[in-house]
Design an enzyme around this catalytic site. Structure first.
Site, short mmCIF file in Angstrom:
data_model
loop_
_atom_site.label_atom_id
_atom_site.label_comp_id
_atom_site.label_asym_id
_atom_site.label_seq_id
_atom_site.Cartn_x
_atom_site.Cartn_y
_atom_site.Cartn_z
N ASN A 7 0.88 -1.17 0.00
CA ASN A 7 0.00 0.00 0.00
C ASN A 7 0.92 1.22 0.00
OD1 ASN A 7 -1.79 2.05 0.50
ND2 ASN A 7 -2.68 1.14 2.34
N ARG A 91 -2.47 -2.12 -3.55
CA ARG A 91 -3.68 -1.32 -3.35
C ARG A 91 -3.59 -0.12 -4.29
NH1 ARG A 91 -4.99 3.10 1.14
NH2 ARG A 91 -7.16 3.40 0.59
N HIS A 180 -12.76 2.77 0.12
CA HIS A 180 -12.79 1.68 1.12
C HIS A 180 -13.49 0.44 0.57
CE1 HIS A 180 -12.99 5.05 4.39
NE2 HIS A 180 -11.74 4.63 4.27
N LEU A 209 -15.87 2.89 9.95
CA LEU A 209 -15.59 4.11 10.70
C LEU A 209 -14.14 4.10 11.18
CD1 LEU A 209 -18.86 4.09 12.92
CD2 LEU A 209 -18.57 4.92 10.56
N GLY A 210 -13.27 4.75 10.40
CA GLY A 210 -11.87 4.88 10.81
C GLY A 210 -11.58 6.36 10.85
N ARG A 241 -12.04 15.33 8.24
CA ARG A 241 -12.79 15.77 7.05
C ARG A 241 -14.23 16.11 7.42
NH1 ARG A 241 -11.23 10.60 3.93
NH2 ARG A 241 -9.00 10.87 3.69
N ASP A 284 -8.89 11.81 17.27
CA ASP A 284 -8.81 10.41 17.68
C ASP A 284 -9.91 10.10 18.70
OD1 ASP A 284 -8.01 7.98 19.08
OD2 ASP A 284 -6.14 8.19 17.98
N PHE A 285 -10.70 9.05 18.40
CA PHE A 285 -11.84 8.74 19.27
C PHE A 285 -11.44 8.25 20.66
CE2 PHE A 285 -15.92 9.35 17.16
CZ PHE A 285 -15.47 9.79 15.93
N GLY A 334 -15.18 1.93 14.45
CA GLY A 334 -16.27 0.95 14.41
C GLY A 334 -15.97 -0.29 15.24
N GLU A 335 -14.68 -0.70 15.27
CA GLU A 335 -14.32 -1.92 16.00
C GLU A 335 -14.07 -1.66 17.48
OE1 GLU A 335 -10.92 -3.64 13.95
OE2 GLU A 335 -11.94 -3.31 12.04
N ASN A 336 -13.66 -0.42 17.80
CA ASN A 336 -13.14 -0.18 19.16
C ASN A 336 -13.91 0.82 20.01
OD1 ASN A 336 -10.63 -1.78 19.00
ND2 ASN A 336 -10.20 -0.37 17.32
N GLU A 385 -8.06 -5.37 5.18
CA GLU A 385 -7.91 -5.03 3.76
C GLU A 385 -6.74 -5.76 3.12
OE1 GLU A 385 -8.61 -0.89 5.19
OE2 GLU A 385 -9.24 -0.55 3.14
P1 ADP Z 1 -7.45 4.79 8.87
O1 ADP Z 1 -7.13 3.45 8.26
O2 ADP Z 1 -8.57 5.54 8.20
O3 ADP Z 1 -6.27 5.64 9.18
P2 ADP Z 1 -8.27 3.25 11.19
O4 ADP Z 1 -9.35 2.39 10.67
O5 ADP Z 1 -6.98 2.61 11.55
O6 ADP Z 1 -8.07 4.51 10.28
O7 ADP Z 1 -8.86 4.01 12.46
C1 ADP Z 1 -8.06 4.90 13.19
C2 ADP Z 1 -8.95 5.57 14.22
O8 ADP Z 1 -9.58 4.58 15.05
C3 ADP Z 1 -8.18 6.43 15.24
O9 ADP Z 1 -7.99 7.72 14.75
C4 ADP Z 1 -9.10 6.41 16.41
O10 ADP Z 1 -10.04 7.47 16.28
C5 ADP Z 1 -9.85 5.11 16.32
N1 ADP Z 1 -9.45 4.14 17.35
C6 ADP Z 1 -8.41 3.29 17.31
N2 ADP Z 1 -8.35 2.56 18.46
C7 ADP Z 1 -9.38 2.98 19.24
C8 ADP Z 1 -9.86 2.62 20.54
N3 ADP Z 1 -9.26 1.68 21.27
N4 ADP Z 1 -10.94 3.27 21.00
C9 ADP Z 1 -11.57 4.23 20.26
N5 ADP Z 1 -11.16 4.60 19.04
C10 ADP Z 1 -10.09 3.99 18.52
#
Ligand code: ADP
Length: 399
Positions: A7, A91, A180, A209-210, A241, A284-285, A334-336, A385
């Protein structure tokens, strides 16, 4: 087969070596600051120590040479020789309307990708440089291009057209493409598989949701709509964004703040999203969740507004598919971020969504987070991915 997944960005390059038989990652890493002072390679073999080495990388060819050297290093490498790497999957961000599927790379393909460059001026040229560098160092190894846009090429015209003069579509191909795609495809398939149902029988909404974020509607195994557009700026509110805004804001802001178009685009791409909404607390979430719990107003505002937009898209895509069976959350947030998932699901009572709070707090698994009697199934499916790119590569190069 051992597949190298690349990538490539303008100054960085992520890689993974994947064994397609076991679907395990054998080693992964990252080259940073390519062509800039202070270049660095990070290399992590599976189960071994991660090592970071500062070393000059004047160009991408040198970066890939170092990656191949690391992978074949007698002490820390994971393959005996380059011949063991049977194919490379790249990619590629934008395939325009030319690529509805992954393809084996040849000169004709490269020319067609190059023709998409003005649709993704930051990404495609960098992807092409990565391909070129790999071909120089591994001239006999088959290479495959996997496009971020390809999965969305099944969208019908009414979903991909904008309400602007049709000539702009005809002349410049201005339309919704979506991004995506590799993740939306992987996650929607995995959801069907995990539920033991036929992919072709389901209506699935994937919320990727990243830092970048997008939603897609996948009906009977085909993407019918997605929230990112001509560029990744449209749709959801993201890390930095803006997502959807009234286009007239561009002119309004330019006049008020005496900014050029480029400056406004920088605001919308880099200073907006949850970062802007939280008054620069964070994009960052992890920080936003901490801020939310300590009652930080900006964090509360950003998380609520972000979640509302996701819920609104779920509503739109439920309408687009005349129903929904499964809603999936994936990618970093979305995962975390269970809090975000629960905020989104609070809006989904009309779909009969009932979240299981205990399941919603689990991490890192393919899991159903709705209760057994929830009318719509809600899942968390970690995206992968790189594995999806490796699978595509194998599919195309295997005789
Ligand atoms: P990308 O590939 O678009 O850079 P990712 O899918 O890796 O993004 O997501 C990164 C984002 O995920 C971080 O900026 C953060 O907001 C969120 N994130 C990662 N880990 C956690 C966590 N443990 N709790 C909450 N949010 C998280």
């Amino acid at each position: 087969m051992k597949i190298l997944v690349i990538n490539c960005g303008s100054s960085s390059l992520k890689f993974q070596l994947i064994d397609s038989d076991t679907e395990k990652c054998l080693a992964k890493g990252l080259c940073e600051r390519i062509g800039i002072e202070g270049s660095m390679i990070t290399y992590a073999p599976e189960g071994g120590e991660k090592e970071k080495t500062q070393t000059p990388m004047p160009d991408h060819t040198e970066a890939i040479r170092l990656v191949l050297e690391a992978l074949t290093n007698p002490k820390t490498g994971v393959v005996g020789s380059l011949e063991e790497i049977q194919a490379v999957g790249h990619r590629v961000v934008h395939g325009g309307e030319k690529f509805a599927e992954s393809v084996v790379i040849d000169d004709k393909v490269l020319k067609a990708v190059e023709e998409c460059n003005d649709l993704a001026p930051l990404h495609n040229p960098a992807n092409l440089i990565g391909i070129d560098a790999c071909r120089k160092l591994m001239p006999e190894t088959p290479m495959v291009a996997v496009f971020d846009t390809a999965f969305h090429q099944t969208m019908p015209e009414e979903a991909y057209l904008y309400g602007i003069p049709y000539d702009y579509y005809r002349n410049y191909k201005i339309r919704r493409y979506g991004f995506h795609g590799t993740s939306h495809s992987y996650v929607s398939k995995k959801a069907a598989e995990t539920l033991g149902k036929r992919y072709e029988d389901l209506k699935i909404i994937v919320c990727h949701l990243g830092n970048g974020a997008s939603v897609s509607a996948v009906k009977n195994g085909r993407c019918v709509d997605t929230s990112m557009g001509l560029t990744p700026l449209e749709g959801l509110i993201m890390g930095t964004r803006s997502g959807d805004i009234d286009p007239a804001i561009v002119e309004f802001l330019a006049k008020k703040e005496h900014k050029s178009l480029e400056e406004i685009m920088t605001v919308l791409n880099r200073q907006s999203g949850v970062l802007g909404l939280s008054e620069n607390l964070s994009s960052d979430f992890r920080d936003l969740e901490a801020g939310y719990h300590s009652g930080n107003e900006g964090a509360v505002r950003a998380m609520k507004t972000f979640s509302y937009r996701v819920a609104k898209y779920i509503g739109a895509y439920t309408a687009a598919m005349n129903g929904v069976d499964v809603i999936c959350f994936t990618a970093g947030v979305g995962e975390n971020a269970p809090l975000v998932r629960s905020f989104v699901c609070e809006y989904l009572g009309y779909l009969g969504v009932a979240l299981d709070p205990e399941a919603n707090n689990k991490r890192g698994e393919d899991i159903v987070i709705s209760t057994p009697d929830s009318a719509t199934t809600v899942m968390v499916i970690p995206t992968n991915e790189e594995l999806a790119i490796a699978r595509e590569t194998v599919r195309l190069v295997q005789p």
